[in-house]
Write an enzyme that holds these catalytic residues in place. Structure first.
Site, PDB file in Angstrom:
ATOM      1  N   GLY A 113     -16.045  -2.357 -15.739  1.00  0.00           N
ATOM      2  CA  GLY A 113     -15.962  -3.154 -14.526  1.00  0.00           C
ATOM      3  C   GLY A 113     -17.240  -3.071 -13.717  1.00  0.00           C
ATOM      4  O   GLY A 113     -18.031  -2.115 -13.870  1.00  0.00           O
ATOM      5  N   ALA A 114     -17.442  -4.083 -12.873  1.00  0.00           N
ATOM      6  CA  ALA A 114     -18.614  -4.094 -11.987  1.00  0.00           C
ATOM      7  C   ALA A 114     -18.235  -4.705 -10.638  1.00  0.00           C
ATOM      8  O   ALA A 114     -19.088  -5.219  -9.924  1.00  0.00           O
ATOM      9  CB  ALA A 114     -19.755  -4.869 -12.639  1.00  0.00           C
ATOM     10  N   GLY A 115     -16.950  -4.669 -10.312  1.00  0.00           N
ATOM     11  CA  GLY A 115     -16.476  -5.175  -9.016  1.00  0.00           C
ATOM     12  C   GLY A 115     -16.605  -4.101  -7.951  1.00  0.00           C
ATOM     13  O   GLY A 115     -17.378  -3.146  -8.098  1.00  0.00           O
ATOM     14  N   TYR A 147      -2.905   2.651 -10.757  1.00  0.00           N
ATOM     15  CA  TYR A 147      -1.801   3.621 -10.682  1.00  0.00           C
ATOM     16  C   TYR A 147      -0.443   2.938 -10.643  1.00  0.00           C
ATOM     17  O   TYR A 147       0.582   3.587 -10.596  1.00  0.00           O
ATOM     18  CB  TYR A 147      -1.972   4.552  -9.467  1.00  0.00           C
ATOM     19  CG  TYR A 147      -2.269   3.845  -8.169  1.00  0.00           C
ATOM     20  CD1 TYR A 147      -1.257   3.288  -7.401  1.00  0.00           C
ATOM     21  CD2 TYR A 147      -3.588   3.710  -7.726  1.00  0.00           C
ATOM     22  CE1 TYR A 147      -1.539   2.624  -6.216  1.00  0.00           C
ATOM     23  CE2 TYR A 147      -3.880   3.048  -6.544  1.00  0.00           C
ATOM     24  CZ  TYR A 147      -2.848   2.512  -5.796  1.00  0.00           C
ATOM     25  OH  TYR A 147      -3.134   1.847  -4.633  1.00  0.00           O
ATOM     26  N   ASP A 188     -13.999   6.296  -1.404  1.00  0.00           N
ATOM     27  CA  ASP A 188     -13.564   5.972  -2.774  1.00  0.00           C
ATOM     28  C   ASP A 188     -14.427   6.716  -3.800  1.00  0.00           C
ATOM     29  O   ASP A 188     -13.915   7.257  -4.788  1.00  0.00           O
ATOM     30  CB  ASP A 188     -13.685   4.464  -3.037  1.00  0.00           C
ATOM     31  CG  ASP A 188     -12.560   3.664  -2.385  1.00  0.00           C
ATOM     32  OD1 ASP A 188     -11.454   4.212  -2.218  1.00  0.00           O
ATOM     33  OD2 ASP A 188     -12.801   2.492  -2.041  1.00  0.00           O
ATOM     34  N   SER A 238      -0.611   4.064   1.095  1.00  0.00           N
ATOM     35  CA  SER A 238      -1.274   4.939   2.072  1.00  0.00           C
ATOM     36  C   SER A 238      -0.353   5.421   3.186  1.00  0.00           C
ATOM     37  O   SER A 238      -0.409   6.605   3.541  1.00  0.00           O
ATOM     38  CB  SER A 238      -2.506   4.250   2.664  1.00  0.00           C
ATOM     39  OG  SER A 238      -3.473   4.084   1.664  1.00  0.00           O
ATOM     40  N   GLY A 263      -4.830   6.419 -11.736  1.00  0.00           N
ATOM     41  CA  GLY A 263      -5.601   6.425 -10.490  1.00  0.00           C
ATOM     42  C   GLY A 263      -4.921   7.042  -9.289  1.00  0.00           C
ATOM     43  O   GLY A 263      -5.508   7.035  -8.197  1.00  0.00           O
ATOM     44  N   LYS A 316     -13.707  -4.754   2.649  1.00  0.00           N
ATOM     45  CA  LYS A 316     -14.535  -3.544   2.542  1.00  0.00           C
ATOM     46  C   LYS A 316     -16.028  -3.820   2.764  1.00  0.00           C
ATOM     47  O   LYS A 316     -16.745  -2.956   3.231  1.00  0.00           O
ATOM     48  CB  LYS A 316     -14.349  -2.885   1.170  1.00  0.00           C
ATOM     49  CG  LYS A 316     -13.012  -2.175   1.009  1.00  0.00           C
ATOM     50  CD  LYS A 316     -12.969  -1.420  -0.315  1.00  0.00           C
ATOM     51  CE  LYS A 316     -11.619  -0.791  -0.549  1.00  0.00           C
ATOM     52  NZ  LYS A 316     -11.569   0.042  -1.743  1.00  0.00           N
ATOM     53  N   THR A 368      -9.203  -2.095   3.172  1.00  0.00           N
ATOM     54  CA  THR A 368      -9.002  -2.445   1.765  1.00  0.00           C
ATOM     55  C   THR A 368      -9.346  -3.914   1.539  1.00  0.00           C
ATOM     56  O   THR A 368      -9.855  -4.599   2.449  1.00  0.00           O
ATOM     57  CB  THR A 368      -7.562  -2.079   1.315  1.00  0.00           C
ATOM     58  OG1 THR A 368      -7.488  -2.250  -0.103  1.00  0.00           O
ATOM     59  CG2 THR A 368      -6.491  -2.938   1.981  1.00  0.00           C
ATOM     60  N   SER A 409       0.804  -1.225   0.000  1.00  0.00           N
ATOM     61  CA  SER A 409       0.000   0.000   0.000  1.00  0.00           C
ATOM     62  C   SER A 409       0.842   1.284   0.000  1.00  0.00           C
ATOM     63  O   SER A 409       1.872   1.370   0.657  1.00  0.00           O
ATOM     64  CB  SER A 409      -0.907   0.015   1.234  1.00  0.00           C
ATOM     65  OG  SER A 409      -1.528   1.262   1.345  1.00  0.00           O
TER      66      SER A 409
HETATM   67  P1  NAP Z   1     -12.604  -6.576  -8.055  1.00  0.00           P
HETATM   68  O1  NAP Z   1     -13.742  -6.323  -7.119  1.00  0.00           O
HETATM   69  O2  NAP Z   1     -11.872  -7.856  -7.976  1.00  0.00           O
HETATM   70  O3  NAP Z   1     -13.193  -6.385  -9.546  1.00  0.00           O
HETATM   71  C1  NAP Z   1     -12.401  -6.692 -10.664  1.00  0.00           C
HETATM   72  C2  NAP Z   1     -13.086  -6.216 -11.939  1.00  0.00           C
HETATM   73  O4  NAP Z   1     -12.181  -6.460 -13.022  1.00  0.00           O
HETATM   74  C3  NAP Z   1     -14.374  -6.946 -12.280  1.00  0.00           C
HETATM   75  O5  NAP Z   1     -15.242  -6.073 -12.958  1.00  0.00           O
HETATM   76  C4  NAP Z   1     -13.880  -8.052 -13.222  1.00  0.00           C
HETATM   77  O6  NAP Z   1     -14.839  -8.503 -14.136  1.00  0.00           O
HETATM   78  C5  NAP Z   1     -12.808  -7.317 -13.985  1.00  0.00           C
HETATM   79  N1  NAP Z   1     -11.803  -8.219 -14.542  1.00  0.00           N
HETATM   80  C6  NAP Z   1     -10.836  -8.871 -13.871  1.00  0.00           C
HETATM   81  N2  NAP Z   1     -10.077  -9.590 -14.737  1.00  0.00           N
HETATM   82  C7  NAP Z   1     -10.597  -9.383 -15.978  1.00  0.00           C
HETATM   83  C8  NAP Z   1     -10.253  -9.845 -17.271  1.00  0.00           C
HETATM   84  N3  NAP Z   1      -9.218 -10.675 -17.474  1.00  0.00           N
HETATM   85  N4  NAP Z   1     -10.980  -9.404 -18.317  1.00  0.00           N
HETATM   86  C9  NAP Z   1     -12.036  -8.564 -18.129  1.00  0.00           C
HETATM   87  N5  NAP Z   1     -12.413  -8.092 -16.922  1.00  0.00           N
HETATM   88  C10 NAP Z   1     -11.705  -8.499 -15.854  1.00  0.00           C
HETATM   89  O7  NAP Z   1     -11.481  -5.439  -7.917  1.00  0.00           O
HETATM   90  P2  NAP Z   1     -11.680  -3.929  -7.443  1.00  0.00           P
HETATM   91  O8  NAP Z   1     -11.458  -3.809  -5.991  1.00  0.00           O
HETATM   92  O9  NAP Z   1     -12.971  -3.467  -8.015  1.00  0.00           O
HETATM   93  O10 NAP Z   1     -10.439  -3.188  -8.150  1.00  0.00           O
HETATM   94  C11 NAP Z   1     -10.408  -2.961  -9.546  1.00  0.00           C
HETATM   95  C12 NAP Z   1      -9.231  -2.069  -9.912  1.00  0.00           C
HETATM   96  O11 NAP Z   1      -9.406  -0.761  -9.368  1.00  0.00           O
HETATM   97  C13 NAP Z   1      -7.895  -2.559  -9.379  1.00  0.00           C
HETATM   98  O12 NAP Z   1      -6.937  -2.408 -10.400  1.00  0.00           O
HETATM   99  C14 NAP Z   1      -7.595  -1.645  -8.221  1.00  0.00           C
HETATM  100  O13 NAP Z   1      -6.199  -1.473  -8.021  1.00  0.00           O
HETATM  101  C15 NAP Z   1      -8.222  -0.346  -8.716  1.00  0.00           C
HETATM  102  N6  NAP Z   1      -8.583   0.572  -7.623  1.00  0.00           N
HETATM  103  C16 NAP Z   1      -7.977   1.797  -7.582  1.00  0.00           C
HETATM  104  C17 NAP Z   1      -8.313   2.682  -6.592  1.00  0.00           C
HETATM  105  C18 NAP Z   1      -7.650   4.041  -6.551  1.00  0.00           C
HETATM  106  O14 NAP Z   1      -7.727   4.728  -5.499  1.00  0.00           O
HETATM  107  N7  NAP Z   1      -7.043   4.493  -7.614  1.00  0.00           N
HETATM  108  C19 NAP Z   1      -9.262   2.345  -5.612  1.00  0.00           C
HETATM  109  C20 NAP Z   1      -9.865   1.098  -5.695  1.00  0.00           C
HETATM  110  C21 NAP Z   1      -9.518   0.215  -6.702  1.00  0.00           C
HETATM  111  P3  NAP Z   1     -15.845  -9.728 -13.772  1.00  0.00           P
HETATM  112  O15 NAP Z   1     -16.889  -9.147 -12.867  1.00  0.00           O
HETATM  113  O16 NAP Z   1     -16.382 -10.126 -15.085  1.00  0.00           O
HETATM  114  O17 NAP Z   1     -15.019 -10.790 -13.108  1.00  0.00           O
END
Ligand code: NAP
Length: 295
Positions: free
Chosen positions: A148-150, A244, A115, A29, A265, A78, A74, A27
């Site tokens: 994305g939808a995570g 990032y 966030d 942070s 990011g 969360k 994190t 991290s």
């Molecule tokens: P997560 O809950 O695991 O979600 C992952 C997302 O990526 C889902 O939508 C997933 O799709 C998609 N994905 C993963 N592998 C894929 C592939 N090979 N092809 C297509 N789609 C794929 O993760 P998260 O916590 O949301 O984090 C997502 C990103 O945001 C990370 O890179 C994280 O570092 C970044 N982030 C940045 C900040 C910031 O402050 N800048 C804050 C939070 C997160 P499916 O649903 O289809 O599996």
């Protein structure tokens, strides 16, 4: 929910705040949070609290200690922390995720999500949107394309809807997940929400913001959006990649090569952290100190 945090003067000689997650070693942070605490002369240390799921309850309870300001949360906790807290901010409740816990003077633990507003503040910093006199950020007139939808996308979607984007398009590998998120958003958002899994069906709109909230591009030099799809968008399109590290993903390189404005990011990381800082300390965050510590 009203702003909480330690409003009284700091009575303990040594305060703590930290990051709860698993893993946490990577991290950024501590770097910028510690710089902010030091800059304002707050006698606190920002620590890394590696916490497996089996120890989450114990970790959260430890935040009630009088020397503790609170925590960031994190992956993967969360969502799991919500039922362990005393009060949840309505936005965090709707998102279903907490990234900031505040140990208030009343000894309750409050959960927030910074966030979502962190993303809006980052977009504003890049010249996207407006802030009114009351501090509300508006993205009226923009079309948001959310990749994305995570967890991160969920926060982003609620933030974008709250900022009144003209329309929201959610593109995700697994369509059902995009559809579920769209249905949740539509409970409070009046604009149109579309869900897609095939990027070739994306219809470009003027004033588009494309936000990558997938992890695609973090570990491999690949883009979540085919170049031929990105090439259809207008020159005023802004591309934001929540990733990032690396600083320049394949998506950002594609966008910049096409002459589109683009950013990584780091700005979201900075602003979500600044908002957390203010919740813990009730003090304006020294943004430039925090930014310098991140660079
Ligand atoms: P997560 O809950 O695991 O979600 C992952 C997302 O990526 C889902 O939508 C997933 O799709 C998609 N994905 C993963 N592998 C894929 C592939 N090979 N092809 C297509 N789609 C794929 O993760 P998260 O916590 O949301 O984090 C997502 C990103 O945001 C990370 O890179 C994280 O570092 C970044 N982030 C940045 C900040 C910031 O402050 N800048 C804050 C939070 C997160 P499916 O649903 O289809 O599996």
């Amino acid at each position: 929910m009203a702003k909480k945090g330690k409003q009284s003067s700091y009575t303990s000689p040594y305060l703590r705040v930290g990051l709860i997650g698993n893993p946490v070693a990577h991290s950024y942070s501590p770097r910028f949070q510690q710089a902010a605490l030091d800059a304002l002369g707050i006698p606190a240390r920002y620590e890394l609290w590696q916490t497996p799921a089996t120890q989450l309850l114990e970790r959260v309870r430890s935040l009630c200690h009088k020397d503790c300001l609170g925590a960031n949360v994190t992956i993967p906790h969360k969502e799991a922390v919500l039922p362990l807290l005393d009060k949840i901010d309505p936005l965090a409740e709707r998102i279903g995720a907490v990234n900031t816990i505040v140990h208030d003077d009343d000894d309750y633990l409050y959960g927030y999500n910074t966030d979502a507003p962190g993303l809006l503040h980052a977009l504003l910093e890049h010249g996207i949107g407006n802030m009114d006199t009351q501090g509300h950020i508006s993205l009226q007139g923009y079309t948001a394309i959310l990749l994305g939808a995570g967890g991160a996308a969920r926060g982003a979607a609620f933030g974008l809807a709250g900022a009144k984007v003209e329309r929201l398009i959610i593109l995700n590998r697994h369509l059902e997940r995009a559809q579920l998120l769209a249905a949740d958003i539509q409970q409070t958002y009046e604009g149109p929400v579309f869900s897609l899994s095939d990027p070739s069906f994306l219809i470009p709109h003027s004033s588009s913001i494309i936000i990558n909230a997938t992890s695609v591009g973090m570990h491999e030099d690949v883009s979540p959006l085919p170049a031929e799809v990105l090439a259809r968008f207008d020159a005023d399109t802004f591309v934001y990649d929540m990733i990032y590290n690396p600083m320049q993903t394949h998506l950002l390189l594609q966008a910049r090569t096409m002459g589109l404005r683009a950013a990584n990011g780091l700005s979201m990381l900075l602003h979500q952290g600044a908002l957390s800082f203010t919740l813990w300390t009730c003090r304006p965050a020294p943004i430039e100190v925090m930014r310098a510590a991140l660079m």
